[in-house]
Scaffold this active site. Structure first.
Site, PDB file in Angstrom:
ATOM      1  N   ASN A 283       2.889   2.183   7.435  1.00 42.83           N
ATOM      2  CA  ASN A 283       1.746   1.287   7.304  1.00 42.83           C
ATOM      3  C   ASN A 283       1.636   0.467   8.584  1.00 42.83           C
ATOM      4  O   ASN A 283       2.641   0.289   9.267  1.00 42.83           O
ATOM      5  CB  ASN A 283       1.974   0.362   6.093  1.00 42.83           C
ATOM      6  CG  ASN A 283       0.698  -0.318   5.664  1.00 42.83           C
ATOM      7  OD1 ASN A 283       0.261  -1.274   6.286  1.00 42.83           O
ATOM      8  ND2 ASN A 283       0.094   0.188   4.610  1.00 42.83           N
TER       9      ASN A 283
ATOM     10  N   GLU B 128       0.840  -1.201   0.000  1.00 45.40           N
ATOM     11  CA  GLU B 128       0.000   0.000   0.000  1.00 45.40           C
ATOM     12  C   GLU B 128       0.877   1.253   0.000  1.00 45.40           C
ATOM     13  O   GLU B 128       0.864   2.053   0.940  1.00 45.40           O
ATOM     14  CB  GLU B 128      -0.972  -0.069   1.180  1.00 45.40           C
ATOM     15  CG  GLU B 128      -1.928  -1.252   1.019  1.00 45.40           C
ATOM     16  CD  GLU B 128      -2.985  -1.363   2.099  1.00 45.40           C
ATOM     17  OE1 GLU B 128      -2.945  -0.579   3.058  1.00 45.40           O
ATOM     18  OE2 GLU B 128      -3.842  -2.253   1.987  1.00 45.40           O
TER      19      GLU B 128
ATOM     20  N   GLU C  80      -8.944   3.994  -0.582  1.00 43.02           N
ATOM     21  CA  GLU C  80      -8.986   4.337   0.855  1.00 43.02           C
ATOM     22  C   GLU C  80      -7.907   5.358   1.215  1.00 43.02           C
ATOM     23  O   GLU C  80      -8.113   6.207   2.090  1.00 43.02           O
ATOM     24  CB  GLU C  80      -8.875   3.080   1.720  1.00 43.02           C
ATOM     25  CG  GLU C  80      -7.578   2.309   1.562  1.00 43.02           C
ATOM     26  CD  GLU C  80      -7.567   0.986   2.358  1.00 43.02           C
ATOM     27  OE1 GLU C  80      -8.616   0.588   2.877  1.00 43.02           O
ATOM     28  OE2 GLU C  80      -6.493   0.369   2.433  1.00 43.02           O
TER      29      GLU C  80
ATOM     30  N   HIS D 250     -18.367  -9.579   5.032  1.00 43.51           N
ATOM     31  CA  HIS D 250     -17.028  -9.036   5.306  1.00 43.51           C
ATOM     32  C   HIS D 250     -16.342  -9.862   6.385  1.00 43.51           C
ATOM     33  O   HIS D 250     -16.894 -10.050   7.470  1.00 43.51           O
ATOM     34  CB  HIS D 250     -17.126  -7.572   5.764  1.00 43.51           C
ATOM     35  CG  HIS D 250     -15.781  -6.939   5.942  1.00 43.51           C
ATOM     36  ND1 HIS D 250     -15.427  -6.227   7.054  1.00 43.51           N
ATOM     37  CD2 HIS D 250     -14.699  -6.938   5.134  1.00 43.51           C
ATOM     38  CE1 HIS D 250     -14.181  -5.794   6.921  1.00 43.51           C
ATOM     39  NE2 HIS D 250     -13.724  -6.217   5.768  1.00 43.51           N
TER      40      HIS D 250
END
Ligand code: NOJ
Ligand code: CA
Length: 715
Positions: free
Chosen positions: A205, A183, A519, A424
């Site tokens: 992160n 990411e 995001e 989820h």
């Protein structure tokens, strides 16, 4: 062709003493030369249109049989599995087939290559190692195969020594090598500058683990000064660890750098066995990199009945949590929670707990009204109060809803309206816990009628010491996909390993995140050219659940404490539905923001999820991408564009349209005064009649874009 041969002849002449075998691609544009050095090292050398792309580069391994005080074969075991080899045999072959993906960028894919299979035997040990090369019209794939043999059974890979020696100090688009996260924003530098810019690139992160300041991840996109695009990745990552690349800056050689386990071992092998394919896609036209299907072609054919698999367009009870407007967790009452012990019944419910009956019903209504297939709901199950960062093993049970989420009622309500809920499973990377619950969790989904799950792996892996990309986790991700297929469940895995074309075999893996998704636009923003890179890097292995469709770029409008800005225009967000291929597409913003821009929202409602044909019209990694795609289920074409840092004008010849047909082109583009940071919501919707003789000229602003629908008119 003659030129290539002369060149190769001269080249071979100059490195006397090496035995060699050449392989030519079906188009004759690529030449692979396999070589043996005087010390019996296998090497390969790759040419494209007569130009060297990969200099002679070594192949092989360092191996061991010694594990934790115990050697599982003999004591005199040699770790050398990279030299002292003799060639036993070369076998040449060729292959040409067309296969039909369950979903994808086109309805048929040609798999056409010439193959060289090299069988080697090590002089002193008698060990055998085979290398299989496949040369396609867009590049090379090769893998190692260790056949069944008396000389080698169980062994450990201490290092894979595959080299990629480049011919110059190319420009590279890279993210830091890391065992736990992809990411990151991409960096564009010379190869020689990776080391000096690494620290700045290594942004924070919640789970990360770098290994070298010259380490980068794949897929790695490069460009030489004479305009050759080179892309290195891997295909069919199965029962092995993830490959990164580490640069020797002086020699411009990348060496494979696998992901170790807690003991520093890279992979545990058991002959007969094989590695994933190492891929090198090459062209002098960037569009060919996007069009290459090497990654899928090197994966095994379909292994399951796909009749129940279908693309999904969805909205979610999601962006409100990502932006910090709402909460996944139910209560602030507890310092920590324990499943089966903490009693939520009398806990004070947070007002902003989003996964509640009323809010979910509202989303189901909105989905039904606007033709979405599904609604993702996160934060529905107990445990979110301390979901990651506590090294907590029993973190979720995947089947106990919070008191304000009536799972039966909501699924019935959704199904009555022709909408699915998407399950989820945030695992918080407590993987042993997830595997223990996996079949129960999938049965539970079947019981309520869920057909898709978004899984997630936030935080450090438990078992402790493992990382997201080691062999242990690769086996976990693949196990979860296979098991899901048994329960007819589609998967969208976040924070899992980046894909390597596995979806050809298991198309119930609809998408992954496995890169910096939307995001991050709510976590401080991504670079304005981010989506002009992802199709060249992350998406070489398969679709991304990028979650586009943000219309409100000022996040403080949702959450006054979040000053983040989405670094694109609104028209760019629309273009992403075509540029960023995925059979799983989200309209990620809040319904209230779509209601403000219903005319632009129409494009998201209309755009299909699977295509019969894709034409890569314009592409330069980091700068712009424009793609035309034909709907798999109609004759309507769509065009999408994402633009990078510079203002630009696209000239799009419509010569790919049916001749003698008039199309109504509906064009969603940046307004003249659009600006991604100060005026991102300025867009224009134009409509005009066009045919295959026309050219569309469309201006895009920095981080802008456009989306076009081309509807054929009935004769
Ligand atoms: C990170 C995922 O990328 C995001 O989509 C998800 O909402 C959170 N984890 C919580 O699971
Ligand atoms: Ca994520």
């Amino acid at each position: 062709m003659n030129k290539i041969l002369i060149f190769i002849f001269l080249f071979l002449f100059s490195i006397q003493g090496l035995k060699s075998q050449s392989l030519i691609s079906p188009s004759n544009e690529f030449e692979l030369i396999f070589l043996m050095s005087d010390s019996g090292e296998p090497l390969y050398n790759l040419f494209y249109k007569g130009q060297e792309v990969i200099k002679p580069s070594s192949l092989g391994f360092e191996i061991s049989t010694y594990f934790s005080g115990f050697s599982f074969t003999d004591n005199n075991f040699s770790s050398n599995f990279s030299s002292d080899f003799n060639v036993i045999e070369y076998t040449l072959d060729s292959y040409d087939e067309t296969w039909f993906p369950v979903w994808g960028e086109e309805s048929e894919i040609r798999n056409n290559y010439n193959e060289l299979f090299v069988e080697l035997e090590q002089e002193d040990t008698g060990r055998r190692l085979n290398i299989r090369f496949r040369l396609f019209d867009t590049g090379l794939g090769f893998r190692y195969e260790v056949p069944e043999q008396k000389a080698l059974g169980h062994f450990i890979i201490k290092n894979e020594l595959t080299e990629f020696t480049l011919t110059g100090d190319h420009m590279a688009i890279w993210i830091p090598g890391d065992y736990d996260s992809q990411e990151y924003d991409y960096n564009t530098t010379r190869l020689s500058e990776i080391g000096s810019t690494f620290d700045a690139a290594y942004t924070e992160n919640v789970s990360q683990n770098s290994f070298s300041k010259t380490g980068v991840q794949t897929s790695l996109q490069m460009k030489s000064d004479d305009g050759i695009y080179i892309n290195i990745h891997e295909a069919a990552l199965v029962d092995y660890s993830t490959m990164h690349l580490n640069l020797d800056t002086e020699n411009l050689t990348f060496t494979s750098w696998l992901t170790p386990d807690a003991f520093g071992n890279m992979a545990y092998m058991n002959a007969p066995c094989k590695t994933p394919w190492r891929t090198i896609i090459v062209s002098d036209d960037a569009r060919d990199i996007l069009a290459s299907r090497i990654t899928y072609n090197l994966n095994e054919p379909l292994a399951i009945d796909p009749s129940w698999i279908k693309p999904i367009k969805y909205i979610g009870v999601w962006w409100e949590m990502i932006t910090g407007k709402s909460s996944w967790s139910y209560t602030d009452d507890f310092r920590s929670v324990q499943l089966g012990i903490t009693d939520y019944t009398n806990a004070v419910r947070k007002e902003n707990h989003a996964a509640n009956n009323q809010n979910v019903k509202f989303h189901i209504d909105f989905a039904a009204l606007h033709g979405f297939d599904a609604v993702l709901v996160e934060g529905w199950n107990i445990g979110w109060e301390d979901w990651f960062g506590n090294s907590k093993e029993y973190v979720f049970d995947f089947k106990t809803p919070y008191p304000d989420f009536d799972i039966k009622l909501l699924n019935d309500y959704a199904h009555d309206k022709g909408v699915e809920l998407i399950m989820h499973h945030e695992t918080s990377s407590s993987v042993r816990n997830y595997e223990r619950h996996l079949e129960d969790a999938y049965s539970f989904m079947n019981k309520y009628g869920y057909n898709a799950v978004k899984s997630g792996y936030v935080g450090d892996i438990i078992p402790r010491g493992e990382t997201h990309y080691g062999q242990y986790m690769i086996n976990h991700y693949n196990y979860a996909i296979k098991k899901a297929a048994e329960y007819k469940i589609m998967i969208n895995a976040h924070e899992a390993v980046r894909p390597t074309g596995i979806a050809r075999t298991y198309p119930n893996l609809l998408a992954n995140e496995s890169a910096r998704g939307t995001e991050y636009q709510a976590f401080g923003g991504s670079k304005p050219n981010h989506t002009t890179i992802l199709p060249f890097t992350r998406q070489i292995g398969g679709p991304m659940d990028y979650t586009p469709g943000i219309f409100e770029m000022d996040i403080s409008k949702l959450n006054p404490y979040n000053g983040s800005k989405v670094n694109t225009t609104l028209a760019n967000q629309l273009g992403l539905y075509v540029v960023m291929y995925s059979p799983l597409q989200m309209a990620a913003d809040l319904p209230e923001n779509y209601l403000r821009f219903m005319d632009a929202f129409q494009f998201i409602k209309d755009v299909p999820l699977e295509w019969s044909k894709s034409i890569y019209l314009e592409a330069e990694p980091g700068e712009y991408i424009t793609i035309a795609r034909k709907d798999k289920n109609s004759d309507t074409w769509y065009i999408g564009n994402s633009n990078g840092y510079d203002e630009r004008t696209s000239n799009i010849s419509l010569d790919f349209l049916e001749t003698n047909t008039t199309y109504n082109a509906i064009i969603y583009k940046d307004g003249n005064d659009a600006n991604y940071s100060s005026n991102p919501q300025s867009y224009i919707i134009d409509s005009k009649f066009v045919n295959s003789n026309d050219t569309l000229i469309i201006k895009t602003v920095p981080a802008g874009g456009f989306a076009i629908q081309l509807l054929p008119l009935m004769e």
